[in-house]
Enzyme design. Structure first.
Site, short mmCIF file in Angstrom:
data_model
loop_
_atom_site.label_atom_id
_atom_site.label_comp_id
_atom_site.label_asym_id
_atom_site.label_seq_id
_atom_site.Cartn_x
_atom_site.Cartn_y
_atom_site.Cartn_z
N GLN A 1 -7.16 -5.96 -2.88
CA GLN A 1 -7.68 -4.69 -2.36
C GLN A 1 -7.72 -3.64 -3.47
O GLN A 1 -8.73 -2.95 -3.65
CB GLN A 1 -6.79 -4.22 -1.21
CG GLN A 1 -7.25 -2.93 -0.55
CD GLN A 1 -8.54 -3.11 0.23
OE1 GLN A 1 -8.65 -4.00 1.06
NE2 GLN A 1 -9.53 -2.26 -0.04
N ASP B 1 -4.36 4.45 5.15
CA ASP B 1 -4.36 3.13 5.78
C ASP B 1 -3.66 3.31 7.14
O ASP B 1 -3.08 4.37 7.41
CB ASP B 1 -3.59 2.15 4.88
CG ASP B 1 -3.58 0.71 5.41
OD1 ASP B 1 -4.37 0.39 6.32
OD2 ASP B 1 -2.75 -0.09 4.92
#
Ligand code: CP
Ligand code: NVA
Length: 303
Positions: free
Chosen positions: A132, A220
């Site tokens: 990521q 997130d």
């Protein structure tokens, strides 16, 4: 043997090289070029947790490089239950050329790498998400961000995605700020590793202070996979940590908003921001493909 278990497995030069290769592969793909450095080779994908982006991009990326991916759901393999992790690593190494693993416990992917004779790629653990971070910084690199002058602000849980973002930011020379509620800060080891690289890392409990003047706002989910039992407590702890339009207005006018996805819309980020003009979340998602193809090509294709 080169693995990608943690961002700390990569040097500054290797990350920049991966960006160059990812850019070449992305441009080549868009121009319709076909390249097959993985011809005749295969990757095993072991997933102990659900996934959309990571699974699809590793599978499709392998195919686009001329190779084949074999997906193994957690229940099939029984990592550490049906068979020991070292035995799984030793067996898979006899047949495949690389192992992609999404695991509950970081120790599992560390053990796979220790006992495999092929490269192991961490496709997310409870501690890190290096693939990521590669796609995220590739997205910023493509946009021409000067890392040495940039300030990256993490707002929310000091989790796996946060750890990899901070570690790679430190490698690239960025200034880092993390706004997290007390008790949800990035791990002390990650903080120490970031600072050992000479990077600036500021921790705060004030999302507004973190956002002010930032070049990148990143968040997130507040409840990661495996933490579902803590959801109610976390929802309460993270009140005030949402990225909304008021918070974005504090950042630089050119700032981008990032999220690894999946998002819990209306919790850590509003629809207006996620779908708004400063959001680059779909570029991040697209670049998962190109960045991981670069990793596969560099770690396996050229061996
Ligand atoms: N960002 C990310 O890793 O998405 P998935 O969990 O869908 O793979
Ligand atoms: N922190 C999230 C990231 C998902 C891609 C999780 O671990 O669930």
């Amino acid at each position: 043997m080169k693995h990608l278990v943690s961002v700390t497995d990569l040097s500054h030069e290797e990350v920049l090289r991966l960006f160059e290769v990812a850019a070449e592969l992305k441009a080549g793909r868009k121009a319709g070029h076909v390249t097959a450095p993985l011809a005749g080779r295969a990757l095993a994908l072991i997933f102990e947790k659900p996934s959309l982006r990571t699974r699809v991009t590793f599978e499709v990326g392998t195919v686009q490089l001329g190779g084949r991916a074999v997906y193994l759901a957690a229940g099939e393999v029984g990592l550490g239950t049906r068979e020991s992790v070292p035995d799984v690593a030793r067996n898979l190494s006899l047949w495949v050329d690389g192992i992609v693993a999404r695991v509950n416990r970081h120790d599992t992917v560390v053990s796979l790498a220790r006992h495999a004779n092929v490269p192991v790629f961490n496709a997310l653990s409870d501690h890190e998400h290096p693939c990521q971070a590669l796609a995220d910084y590739f997205t910023l690199w493509e946009r021409g961000l000067d890392f040495s002058r940039a300030r990256i602000a993490w707002i929310g849980d000091g989790n796996n995605v946060c750890h990899s973002l901070l570690l790679m930011g430190a490698l690239l020379g960025a200034s880092l700020t993390a706004a997290c509620p007390a008790g949800y800060e990035p791990s002390p080891e990650v903080q120490a590793s970031v600072r050992a690289k000479g990077a600036r890392l500021d921790l705060t409990h004030d999302p507004r202070a973190a956002a002010a003047g930032a070049d990148v706002l990143y968040t997130d989910v507040w409840t990661s996979m495996g933490q579902e039992g803590e959801r109610a407590r976390r929802l309460e702890a993270f009140q005030g940590y949402q990225i909304n339009e008021a918070l974005v207005r504090l950042a630089r006018p050119t700032a981008v908003v990032m999220h690894c996805l999946p998002a819990h819309r209306g919790e850590e980020i509003t629809d207006a921001v996620l779908d708004g003009p400063q959001s680059v979340v779909l570029d991040q998602a697209e670049n998962r493909l190109h960045a991981q193809k670069a990793v596969i090509k560099e770690f396996i294709g050229d061996r």
